[in-house]
Design a protein around this motif. Sequence first.
Motif, PDB file in Angstrom:
ATOM      1  N   GLN A 134       0.833  -1.202   0.000  1.00 28.50           N
ATOM      2  CA  GLN A 134       0.000   0.000   0.000  1.00 28.50           C
ATOM      3  C   GLN A 134       0.868   1.253   0.000  1.00 28.50           C
ATOM      4  O   GLN A 134       0.587   2.223  -0.702  1.00 28.50           O
ATOM      5  CB  GLN A 134      -0.928   0.017   1.216  1.00 28.50           C
ATOM      6  N   ARG A 135       1.935   1.235   0.764  1.00 27.43           N
ATOM      7  CA  ARG A 135       2.846   2.376   0.837  1.00 27.43           C
ATOM      8  C   ARG A 135       3.475   2.639  -0.544  1.00 27.43           C
ATOM      9  O   ARG A 135       3.564   3.774  -0.991  1.00 27.43           O
ATOM     10  CB  ARG A 135       3.935   2.099   1.869  1.00 27.43           C
ATOM     11  N   ALA A 136       3.882   1.574  -1.205  1.00 28.75           N
ATOM     12  CA  ALA A 136       4.477   1.724  -2.530  1.00 28.75           C
ATOM     13  C   ALA A 136       3.451   2.283  -3.518  1.00 28.75           C
ATOM     14  O   ALA A 136       3.765   3.167  -4.325  1.00 28.75           O
ATOM     15  CB  ALA A 136       5.008   0.383  -3.024  1.00 28.75           C
ATOM     16  N   ILE A 137       2.234   1.798  -3.450  1.00 28.59           N
ATOM     17  CA  ILE A 137       1.182   2.267  -4.353  1.00 28.59           C
ATOM     18  C   ILE A 137       0.875   3.736  -4.092  1.00 28.59           C
ATOM     19  O   ILE A 137       0.762   4.530  -5.025  1.00 28.59           O
ATOM     20  CB  ILE A 137      -0.076   1.380  -4.236  1.00 28.59           C
ATOM     21  N   VAL A 138       0.752   4.126  -2.829  1.00 30.51           N
ATOM     22  CA  VAL A 138       0.485   5.524  -2.493  1.00 30.51           C
ATOM     23  C   VAL A 138       1.637   6.408  -2.979  1.00 30.51           C
ATOM     24  O   VAL A 138       1.414   7.484  -3.535  1.00 30.51           O
ATOM     25  CB  VAL A 138       0.243   5.692  -0.972  1.00 30.51           C
ATOM     26  N   ALA A 139       2.862   5.953  -2.791  1.00 32.06           N
ATOM     27  CA  ALA A 139       4.023   6.736  -3.236  1.00 32.06           C
ATOM     28  C   ALA A 139       4.017   6.910  -4.748  1.00 32.06           C
ATOM     29  O   ALA A 139       4.219   8.019  -5.254  1.00 32.06           O
ATOM     30  CB  ALA A 139       5.319   6.063  -2.783  1.00 32.06           C
ATOM     31  N   LEU A 140       3.775   5.831  -5.465  1.00 29.65           N
ATOM     32  CA  LEU A 140       3.744   5.922  -6.929  1.00 29.65           C
ATOM     33  C   LEU A 140       2.571   6.781  -7.405  1.00 29.65           C
ATOM     34  O   LEU A 140       2.704   7.586  -8.315  1.00 29.65           O
ATOM     35  CB  LEU A 140       3.657   4.533  -7.557  1.00 29.65           C
ATOM     36  N   ARG A 141       1.436   6.591  -6.780  1.00 33.82           N
ATOM     37  CA  ARG A 141       0.207   7.257  -7.210  1.00 33.82           C
ATOM     38  C   ARG A 141       0.232   8.754  -6.914  1.00 33.82           C
ATOM     39  O   ARG A 141      -0.121   9.569  -7.758  1.00 33.82           O
ATOM     40  CB  ARG A 141      -0.971   6.586  -6.498  1.00 33.82           C
ATOM     41  N   TYR A 142       0.666   9.136  -5.692  1.00 34.21           N
ATOM     42  CA  TYR A 142       0.553  10.531  -5.289  1.00 34.21           C
ATOM     43  C   TYR A 142       1.878  11.279  -5.263  1.00 34.21           C
ATOM     44  O   TYR A 142       1.909  12.462  -5.576  1.00 34.21           O
ATOM     45  CB  TYR A 142      -0.157  10.629  -3.935  1.00 34.21           C
ATOM     46  N   TYR A 143       2.974  10.625  -4.926  1.00 37.59           N
ATOM     47  CA  TYR A 143       4.258  11.319  -4.974  1.00 37.59           C
ATOM     48  C   TYR A 143       4.737  11.432  -6.422  1.00 37.59           C
ATOM     49  O   TYR A 143       5.137  12.488  -6.864  1.00 37.59           O
ATOM     50  CB  TYR A 143       5.318  10.599  -4.129  1.00 37.59           C
ATOM     51  N   GLU A 144       4.669  10.318  -7.134  1.00 39.55           N
ATOM     52  CA  GLU A 144       5.119  10.309  -8.534  1.00 39.55           C
ATOM     53  C   GLU A 144       4.019  10.775  -9.481  1.00 39.55           C
ATOM     54  O   GLU A 144       4.248  10.943 -10.662  1.00 39.55           O
ATOM     55  CB  GLU A 144       5.547   8.888  -8.936  1.00 39.55           C
ATOM     56  N   ASP A 145       2.789  10.940  -8.961  1.00 35.09           N
ATOM     57  CA  ASP A 145       1.647  11.379  -9.756  1.00 35.09           C
ATOM     58  C   ASP A 145       1.408  10.469 -10.963  1.00 35.09           C
ATOM     59  O   ASP A 145       1.200  10.913 -12.086  1.00 35.09           O
ATOM     60  CB  ASP A 145       1.834  12.827 -10.207  1.00 35.09           C
ATOM     61  N   ARG A 146       1.452   9.171 -10.710  1.00 31.77           N
ATOM     62  CA  ARG A 146       1.234   8.169 -11.754  1.00 31.77           C
ATOM     63  C   ARG A 146      -0.245   7.813 -11.833  1.00 31.77           C
ATOM     64  O   ARG A 146      -0.959   7.819 -10.838  1.00 31.77           O
ATOM     65  CB  ARG A 146       2.013   6.885 -11.449  1.00 31.77           C
ATOM     66  N   SER A 147      -0.688   7.431 -13.017  1.00 34.21           N
ATOM     67  CA  SER A 147      -2.066   6.979 -13.195  1.00 34.21           C
ATOM     68  C   SER A 147      -2.207   5.567 -12.618  1.00 34.21           C
ATOM     69  O   SER A 147      -1.209   4.880 -12.377  1.00 34.21           O
ATOM     70  CB  SER A 147      -2.428   6.951 -14.685  1.00 34.21           C
ATOM     71  N   VAL A 148      -3.445   5.150 -12.437  1.00 39.69           N
ATOM     72  CA  VAL A 148      -3.701   3.799 -11.935  1.00 39.69           C
ATOM     73  C   VAL A 148      -3.081   2.778 -12.885  1.00 39.69           C
ATOM     74  O   VAL A 148      -2.461   1.801 -12.451  1.00 39.69           O
ATOM     75  CB  VAL A 148      -5.225   3.554 -11.765  1.00 39.69           C
ATOM     76  N   ARG A 149      -3.214   3.004 -14.169  1.00 46.32           N
ATOM     77  CA  ARG A 149      -2.656   2.082 -15.172  1.00 46.32           C
ATOM     78  C   ARG A 149      -1.129   1.993 -15.038  1.00 46.32           C
ATOM     79  O   ARG A 149      -0.561   0.913 -15.064  1.00 46.32           O
ATOM     80  CB  ARG A 149      -3.042   2.522 -16.573  1.00 46.32           C
ATOM     81  N   GLU A 150      -0.484   3.143 -14.893  1.00 43.27           N
ATOM     82  CA  GLU A 150       0.979   3.144 -14.765  1.00 43.27           C
ATOM     83  C   GLU A 150       1.430   2.424 -13.496  1.00 43.27           C
ATOM     84  O   GLU A 150       2.384   1.647 -13.525  1.00 43.27           O
ATOM     85  CB  GLU A 150       1.515   4.580 -14.753  1.00 43.27           C
ATOM     86  N   VAL A 151       0.732   2.677 -12.396  1.00 45.26           N
ATOM     87  CA  VAL A 151       1.085   2.014 -11.137  1.00 45.26           C
ATOM     88  C   VAL A 151       0.906   0.505 -11.284  1.00 45.26           C
ATOM     89  O   VAL A 151       1.757  -0.276 -10.847  1.00 45.26           O
ATOM     90  CB  VAL A 151       0.245   2.550  -9.951  1.00 45.26           C
ATOM     91  N   ALA A 152      -0.166   0.083 -11.922  1.00 44.03           N
ATOM     92  CA  ALA A 152      -0.414  -1.346 -12.131  1.00 44.03           C
ATOM     93  C   ALA A 152       0.709  -1.971 -12.955  1.00 44.03           C
ATOM     94  O   ALA A 152       1.188  -3.069 -12.635  1.00 44.03           O
ATOM     95  CB  ALA A 152      -1.763  -1.550 -12.826  1.00 44.03           C
ATOM     96  N   GLN A 153       1.156  -1.273 -13.977  1.00 39.38           N
ATOM     97  CA  GLN A 153       2.245  -1.792 -14.807  1.00 39.38           C
ATOM     98  C   GLN A 153       3.549  -1.850 -14.023  1.00 39.38           C
ATOM     99  O   GLN A 153       4.281  -2.833 -14.107  1.00 39.38           O
ATOM    100  CB  GLN A 153       2.422  -0.926 -16.054  1.00 39.38           C
ATOM    101  N   ILE A 154       3.851  -0.807 -13.266  1.00 41.89           N
ATOM    102  CA  ILE A 154       5.084  -0.778 -12.481  1.00 41.89           C
ATOM    103  C   ILE A 154       5.092  -1.886 -11.437  1.00 41.89           C
ATOM    104  O   ILE A 154       6.096  -2.568 -11.242  1.00 41.89           O
ATOM    105  CB  ILE A 154       5.272   0.601 -11.798  1.00 41.89           C
TER     106      ILE A 154
END
Length: 171
Positions: free
Chosen positions: A121-141
Amino acid sequence: MVRSRPSDADLQALLDRDLHRLLGLAMSMTGNRHDAEDLVQETLAKVIDKWGHVESSASPAAYVRRMLTNTYISQRRRFSSREVVSDEVVSGGLASAPDRQNAHADRDLLRRLVTTLPRQQRAIVALRYYEDRSVREVAQIMGISEVAVRSACHKALSSLRERAPGSVAAC
């Protein structure tokens, strides 16, 4: 089999281009600079070892970001026995202070609370809100489905709102 090794120029170009961003992402996952630097260092060691894969990927920066995220998540087994989760920050409360200080204190409280989330969850929150990634990008990463990203993000934000109601606005 001979492994491809990066040249000094290749490594320097990678560091010049991505180091600041990797450190920021690692900081948002780990919650402190020392652990973030260790995480980036461990990831870069893996990058050197897997240079052929990094170099041949469609997006080397994305490949390295995924390596960092996977390294962070895989550390759970090694470090989970040392992590101490505490609600001390929440119960301490914030004294009245000027708005700028309150905003800084709220961000600090939120950053500390994020570090209490489960690693994924921490990694997802960091990617989603710190890196400002889309849901699709986070899913791929992360190598998971978009539904899993949305679900984990929802759980994480709900947990944060529960523990610090005034600090987690509409993310």
